[in-house]
Write an enzyme that holds these catalytic residues in place. Sequence first.
Site, PDB file in Angstrom:
ATOM      1  CE  LYS A   1     -14.420  31.063  27.584  1.00 22.08           C
ATOM      2  NZ  LYS A   1     -15.703  30.762  28.234  1.00 22.08           N
TER       3      LYS A   1
ATOM      4  CE  LYS B   1     -21.626  23.029  16.156  1.00 18.03           C
ATOM      5  NZ  LYS B   1     -21.390  24.442  16.484  1.00 18.03           N
TER       6      LYS B   1
ATOM      7  CG  MET C   1     -25.080  30.590  30.180  1.00 16.38           C
ATOM      8  SD  MET C   1     -23.841  29.518  29.416  1.00 16.38           S
ATOM      9  CE  MET C   1     -24.310  27.942  30.109  1.00 16.38           C
TER      10      MET C   1
ATOM     11  CB  SER D   1     -13.131  42.108  29.943  1.00 22.45           C
ATOM     12  OG  SER D   1     -12.937  41.199  31.011  1.00 22.45           O
TER      13      SER D   1
ATOM     14  CG  ASN E   1     -12.583  29.552  32.277  1.00 21.16           C
ATOM     15  OD1 ASN E   1     -11.926  28.675  32.843  1.00 21.16           O
ATOM     16  ND2 ASN E   1     -13.587  30.174  32.867  1.00 21.16           N
TER      17      ASN E   1
ATOM     18  N   GLY F   1     -19.617  25.804  22.766  1.00 27.68           N
ATOM     19  CA  GLY F   1     -18.646  25.714  23.859  1.00 27.68           C
ATOM     20  C   GLY F   1     -19.227  26.069  25.214  1.00 27.68           C
TER      21      GLY F   1
ATOM     22  CG  ASP G   1     -16.810  29.126  31.514  1.00 26.90           C
ATOM     23  OD1 ASP G   1     -16.572  30.175  32.144  1.00 26.90           O
ATOM     24  OD2 ASP G   1     -16.427  28.938  30.344  1.00 26.90           O
TER      25      ASP G   1
END
Length: 277
Positions: A69, A159, A217, A18, A90, A133, A106
């Site tokens: 999340k 989806k 992303m 992270s 988040n 997501g 986000d």
Amino acid sequence: MTPQIDRYAVFGNPIGHSKSPFIHTLFARQTNQSLTYTAECAPVGGFIEAAKAFFADGGKGCNVTLPFKEDAYQFASRLTERAQLAGAVNTLKKLDDGEIIGDNTDGAGLVQDLLQHQVVLEGARILIIGAGGAARGVIKPLLDQKPTSLTITNRTFSKAEELAELFSVYGPVTAKEMNIVAEEFDIIINSTSASLSGELPAISSSVFAANSTSYDMMYGKGDTTFNQWAKQHGAAHAYDGLGMLVGQAAESFMLWRGLRPGAKQILRELRKNLEGQ
């Protein structure tokens, strides 16, 4: 008596990779805020217990990344509208009355980054690849920018259809099967993690209009697999998700501290840090 320093954290599993502690430490320095920010690895299935303990022990707020999340969404006692629409949280903040509010920053992070790069969203034809997501969290903020159209495509078409149906009340959203998407778009956003394994979504290279922008992303040292491919097939501009990461972090920091840090300078530092690894 020394006043207690406000504590923040990011929860995920795995979490060693992270960049959030690096980003928030720089934000705090930039805005003269006294706080600590750590990375916490919660056991899978154990996020809610870990979050309860963190807040009971005086934690002020936290970021939440994969795979927690949706758990954070369940954990929050109140949700912002954008968190409700994203179906995921988040960012968590403890309010003065003890309630925990859940937000999703986000989409705001993505929009901020695109605008920072002078990408024109109003009137644009946008294609989002992926319907998980990550896609769901950015659709409403993108629609708020008034594009001409927003098309969602996904390997599992149902989806994409579900997302299009959910968000059609907010703007011109449609779903299309991957194998029939062939028209040109101004902005092509890859919300899948395909680049992490060096793979590409099964999509036609004809989607890139003249002067189009590709946005992945995912991020890494150089161009992602998707952005390399996009540039080879006509994308005039290609950006990775590092700016979105900094943008969503800035939005979280604003929620917690009431101050908006300057993302540009921090992004430069982070890019330098990433390239140096």
